[in-house]
Design an enzyme around this catalytic site. Structure first.
Site, PDB file in Angstrom:
ATOM      1  N   GLY A 209      66.496   6.938  97.329  1.00  0.00           N
ATOM      2  CA  GLY A 209      66.575   7.488  98.681  1.00  0.00           C
ATOM      3  C   GLY A 209      66.533   6.403  99.752  1.00  0.00           C
ATOM      4  O   GLY A 209      67.278   6.471 100.746  1.00  0.00           O
TER       5      GLY A 209
ATOM      6  N   LEU B 181      71.218  14.195  92.976  1.00  0.00           N
ATOM      7  CA  LEU B 181      71.182  13.057  92.056  1.00  0.00           C
ATOM      8  C   LEU B 181      70.605  13.506  90.724  1.00  0.00           C
ATOM      9  O   LEU B 181      69.431  13.871  90.637  1.00  0.00           O
ATOM     10  CB  LEU B 181      70.337  11.912  92.616  1.00  0.00           C
ATOM     11  CG  LEU B 181      70.823  11.233  93.894  1.00  0.00           C
ATOM     12  CD1 LEU B 181      70.098   9.911  94.098  1.00  0.00           C
ATOM     13  CD2 LEU B 181      72.326  10.981  93.892  1.00  0.00           C
TER      14      LEU B 181
ATOM     15  N   SER C 216      71.009  12.219  86.447  1.00  0.00           N
ATOM     16  CA  SER C 216      70.625  10.972  85.783  1.00  0.00           C
ATOM     17  C   SER C 216      71.412  10.811  84.489  1.00  0.00           C
ATOM     18  O   SER C 216      71.774  11.806  83.846  1.00  0.00           O
ATOM     19  CB  SER C 216      69.130  11.034  85.451  1.00  0.00           C
ATOM     20  OG  SER C 216      68.805  10.091  84.464  1.00  0.00           O
ATOM     21  N   SER C 217      71.626   9.573  84.086  1.00  0.00           N
ATOM     22  CA  SER C 217      72.377   9.344  82.840  1.00  0.00           C
ATOM     23  C   SER C 217      71.593   9.788  81.607  1.00  0.00           C
ATOM     24  O   SER C 217      72.172   9.928  80.533  1.00  0.00           O
ATOM     25  CB  SER C 217      72.765   7.871  82.705  1.00  0.00           C
ATOM     26  OG  SER C 217      71.620   7.069  82.577  1.00  0.00           O
ATOM     27  N   CYS C 218      70.274  10.021  81.751  1.00  0.00           N
ATOM     28  CA  CYS C 218      69.490  10.441  80.582  1.00  0.00           C
ATOM     29  C   CYS C 218      69.775  11.884  80.200  1.00  0.00           C
ATOM     30  O   CYS C 218      69.269  12.377  79.201  1.00  0.00           O
ATOM     31  CB  CYS C 218      67.997  10.225  80.813  1.00  0.00           C
ATOM     32  SG  CYS C 218      67.301  11.430  81.924  1.00  0.00           S
TER      33      CYS C 218
ATOM     34  N   TYR D 133      62.369  15.703  81.556  1.00  0.00           N
ATOM     35  CA  TYR D 133      63.057  15.280  82.790  1.00  0.00           C
ATOM     36  C   TYR D 133      64.539  15.656  82.719  1.00  0.00           C
ATOM     37  O   TYR D 133      65.112  16.175  83.684  1.00  0.00           O
ATOM     38  CB  TYR D 133      62.890  13.766  82.935  1.00  0.00           C
ATOM     39  CG  TYR D 133      63.554  13.173  84.143  1.00  0.00           C
ATOM     40  CD1 TYR D 133      62.966  13.285  85.393  1.00  0.00           C
ATOM     41  CD2 TYR D 133      64.756  12.482  84.033  1.00  0.00           C
ATOM     42  CE1 TYR D 133      63.575  12.724  86.513  1.00  0.00           C
ATOM     43  CE2 TYR D 133      65.366  11.923  85.144  1.00  0.00           C
ATOM     44  CZ  TYR D 133      64.771  12.045  86.378  1.00  0.00           C
ATOM     45  OH  TYR D 133      65.372  11.485  87.485  1.00  0.00           O
TER      46      TYR D 133
ATOM     47  N   LYS E 107      66.836  18.067  85.163  1.00  0.00           N
ATOM     48  CA  LYS E 107      68.011  17.535  85.870  1.00  0.00           C
ATOM     49  C   LYS E 107      69.273  18.306  85.488  1.00  0.00           C
ATOM     50  O   LYS E 107      70.167  18.506  86.314  1.00  0.00           O
ATOM     51  CB  LYS E 107      68.164  16.045  85.574  1.00  0.00           C
ATOM     52  CG  LYS E 107      67.143  15.191  86.309  1.00  0.00           C
ATOM     53  CD  LYS E 107      67.495  15.139  87.778  1.00  0.00           C
ATOM     54  CE  LYS E 107      66.433  14.519  88.633  1.00  0.00           C
ATOM     55  NZ  LYS E 107      66.795  14.488  90.060  1.00  0.00           N
TER      56      LYS E 107
ATOM     57  N   PRO F  11      73.520   8.877  88.286  1.00  0.00           N
ATOM     58  CA  PRO F  11      73.269   7.439  88.315  1.00  0.00           C
ATOM     59  C   PRO F  11      72.735   6.932  86.970  1.00  0.00           C
ATOM     60  O   PRO F  11      72.012   7.628  86.275  1.00  0.00           O
ATOM     61  CB  PRO F  11      72.196   7.269  89.396  1.00  0.00           C
ATOM     62  CG  PRO F  11      72.007   8.600  90.012  1.00  0.00           C
ATOM     63  CD  PRO F  11      72.542   9.618  89.054  1.00  0.00           C
TER      64      PRO F  11
ATOM     65  N   LEU G  29      68.562   2.576  87.551  1.00  0.00           N
ATOM     66  CA  LEU G  29      68.615   1.887  88.845  1.00  0.00           C
ATOM     67  C   LEU G  29      67.473   0.888  88.970  1.00  0.00           C
ATOM     68  O   LEU G  29      66.430   1.047  88.336  1.00  0.00           O
ATOM     69  CB  LEU G  29      68.496   2.906  89.978  1.00  0.00           C
ATOM     70  CG  LEU G  29      69.562   3.995  90.019  1.00  0.00           C
ATOM     71  CD1 LEU G  29      69.183   5.051  91.058  1.00  0.00           C
ATOM     72  CD2 LEU G  29      70.932   3.400  90.329  1.00  0.00           C
TER      73      LEU G  29
ATOM     74  N   HIS H  87      59.716   1.879  85.204  1.00  0.00           N
ATOM     75  CA  HIS H  87      60.887   1.623  84.367  1.00  0.00           C
ATOM     76  C   HIS H  87      60.888   0.160  83.933  1.00  0.00           C
ATOM     77  O   HIS H  87      60.113  -0.646  84.427  1.00  0.00           O
ATOM     78  CB  HIS H  87      62.169   1.955  85.143  1.00  0.00           C
ATOM     79  CG  HIS H  87      62.410   3.421  85.280  1.00  0.00           C
ATOM     80  ND1 HIS H  87      62.169   4.101  86.441  1.00  0.00           N
ATOM     81  CD2 HIS H  87      62.835   4.344  84.386  1.00  0.00           C
ATOM     82  CE1 HIS H  87      62.453   5.378  86.260  1.00  0.00           C
ATOM     83  NE2 HIS H  87      62.851   5.561  85.021  1.00  0.00           N
TER      84      HIS H  87
ATOM     85  N   ARG I 296      55.236  -8.020  84.988  1.00  0.00           N
ATOM     86  CA  ARG I 296      54.523  -8.601  83.843  1.00  0.00           C
ATOM     87  C   ARG I 296      54.812 -10.101  83.716  1.00  0.00           C
ATOM     88  O   ARG I 296      53.910 -10.909  83.510  1.00  0.00           O
ATOM     89  CB  ARG I 296      54.919  -7.868  82.564  1.00  0.00           C
ATOM     90  CG  ARG I 296      53.925  -8.108  81.451  1.00  0.00           C
ATOM     91  CD  ARG I 296      54.140  -7.202  80.262  1.00  0.00           C
ATOM     92  NE  ARG I 296      54.018  -5.805  80.613  1.00  0.00           N
ATOM     93  CZ  ARG I 296      54.807  -4.839  80.132  1.00  0.00           C
ATOM     94  NH1 ARG I 296      55.767  -5.122  79.290  1.00  0.00           N
ATOM     95  NH2 ARG I 296      54.623  -3.593  80.487  1.00  0.00           N
TER      96      ARG I 296
ATOM     97  N   ASP J  58      61.647   2.849  71.688  1.00  0.00           N
ATOM     98  CA  ASP J  58      62.902   2.261  72.173  1.00  0.00           C
ATOM     99  C   ASP J  58      63.659   3.224  73.084  1.00  0.00           C
ATOM    100  O   ASP J  58      64.442   2.801  73.921  1.00  0.00           O
ATOM    101  CB  ASP J  58      63.836   1.972  70.981  1.00  0.00           C
ATOM    102  CG  ASP J  58      63.659   0.562  70.444  1.00  0.00           C
ATOM    103  OD1 ASP J  58      63.065  -0.279  71.146  1.00  0.00           O
ATOM    104  OD2 ASP J  58      64.130   0.315  69.319  1.00  0.00           O
TER     105      ASP J  58
END
Ligand code: GDP
Length: 316
Positions: free
Chosen positions: A18, A107, A109-111, A138, A142, A165, A168, A181, A189, A271
């Site tokens: 946003g 928006l 999401s690619s997931c 999630y 979406k 998207p 990101l 993420h 880290r 993973d």
């Protein structure tokens, strides 16, 4: 039509996506942005959303508000990821339509694509296979948001469009070691390890998944392209057109932060999906291209992190 004085409501304007969309709107001369924080309008509260739309009547709505998090947060809080995101989508889409908004951009999401699907992923792959379990809650929320957009378009003729998207990154991300993420978590880290002179940094998983990373400012230009030039029920992928192994990403972040110690992969951490590179043919047809390459995008994000967060997070 999107004009400089259009009343554009950006839901989620403080977040990674946003805030980038707002920067782009402002850069292109939009002076009538309607922005409300979480405490001003609680988007899971149907009455609050209804009152806001009744009072402000935005002409354009960009729905970038969501409860988001990395792979560990998604696995730990599935009830919130599903319930909060469902309610946000249902409330905002209904009120936007009811109060006469001209257009809404949602928006997703690619997931939300199947866990295993041909790469690069085309929009047509939606709902052709099982989801990745680590972010299923999630993803289901979406998908429901996307289906709401399609349903309001079909039933009411509401011009609701959907962007998908990829992963990101950029300023205003959540630089949280556990809930964030991968890119913001690794930046923090490696930065802290360098500052502390630590001999080792742990990276989650095997290092073998591949991810498609896009700087949020490129998302901003893509969203404006869609708002201006796209009106269809088919969602539109927004990605970099490329991907990178998590292992190579870790080495790149180490180099950019100046960390020189060892890097160890922890296979006890998940993973997630093996790969999810988006096919960007559809949005390329509208003339959009990403402008920020991964190395310079990470360097810029690292500078932002050091200027805005590094001092606060160092004491946590
Ligand atoms: P995803 O695309 O939904 O899986 O989102 P993430 O950004 O959380 O994770 C991307 C990949 O990076 C996964 O394969 C993770 O296992 C890996 N990864 C490696 N180190 C980290 C880390 O410190 N945090 C997160 N979130 N992911 C990490």
């Amino acid at each position: 039509m999107l004009l400089p004085d259009s009343r554009v409501y950006v839901a989620g304007h403080t977040g990674l996506a946003g805030s980038a969309i707002c920067r782009r709107l402002e850069a292109e001369g939009h002076r009538n942005l309607l922005l409300r924080t979480h405490t001003e309008v609680e988007l899971t509260d149907e009455g609050a959303v209804e009152r806001f739309f009744d009072a402000e009547k935005p002409s354009h709505v960009i729905l970038a508000a969501a409860k988001v998090g990395g792979i560990a947060a998604n696995a730990a809080f599935p009830a919130e990821f599903l319930s909060v995101n469902l309610r946000i989508a249902a409330n905002v889409i209904e009120s936007a339509w009811r109060h006469g908004a001209e257009k809404l951009l949602y928006l997703a999401s690619s997931c939300i694509y199947p866990r295993v699907t041909p790469q690069p992923i085309r929009e047509e792959a939606l709902l052709t296979g099982a989801l990745e379990p680590t972010n299923e809650a999630y993803a289901i929320a979406k998908i429901a948001g996307l289906k709401l957009c399609q349903a309001y378009r079909r039933q009411h003729g509401f011009d609701a469009i959907v962007a998908m998207p990829t992963n990101l990154y950029g300023p205003h991300d959540r630089f949280d070691l556990e809930a964030g993420h991968v890119l913001p978590s690794l930046l923090r880290r490696f930065h802290e390890a360098k500052e502390a002179g630590a001999p080792e940094v742990i990276v989650w998983g095997s290092g073998s998944p591949r991810r498609d990373f896009l700087h949020a400012d490129d998302l901003g230009t893509a969203c404006l392209t869609l708002l201006r030039d796209y009106s269809d029920e088919m969602p539109v992928n927004i990605g970099s057109g490329d991907d990178i192994l998590i292992r190579d990403l870790a080495f790149l972040v180490a180099e950019i932060t100046g960390y020189r110690g060892a890097i160890t992969f922890d296979p006890s951490r998940p993973d997630g999906t093996p790969e999810k590179r988006l096919d960007i043919t559809r949005i390329s047809g509208l003339g959009w291209r990403p402008a920020i390459d991964l190395r310079s995008g990470i360097e810029q994000t690292y500078r932002w992190y050091r200027e805005n967060c590094a001092r606060e997070t160092a004491t946590v």
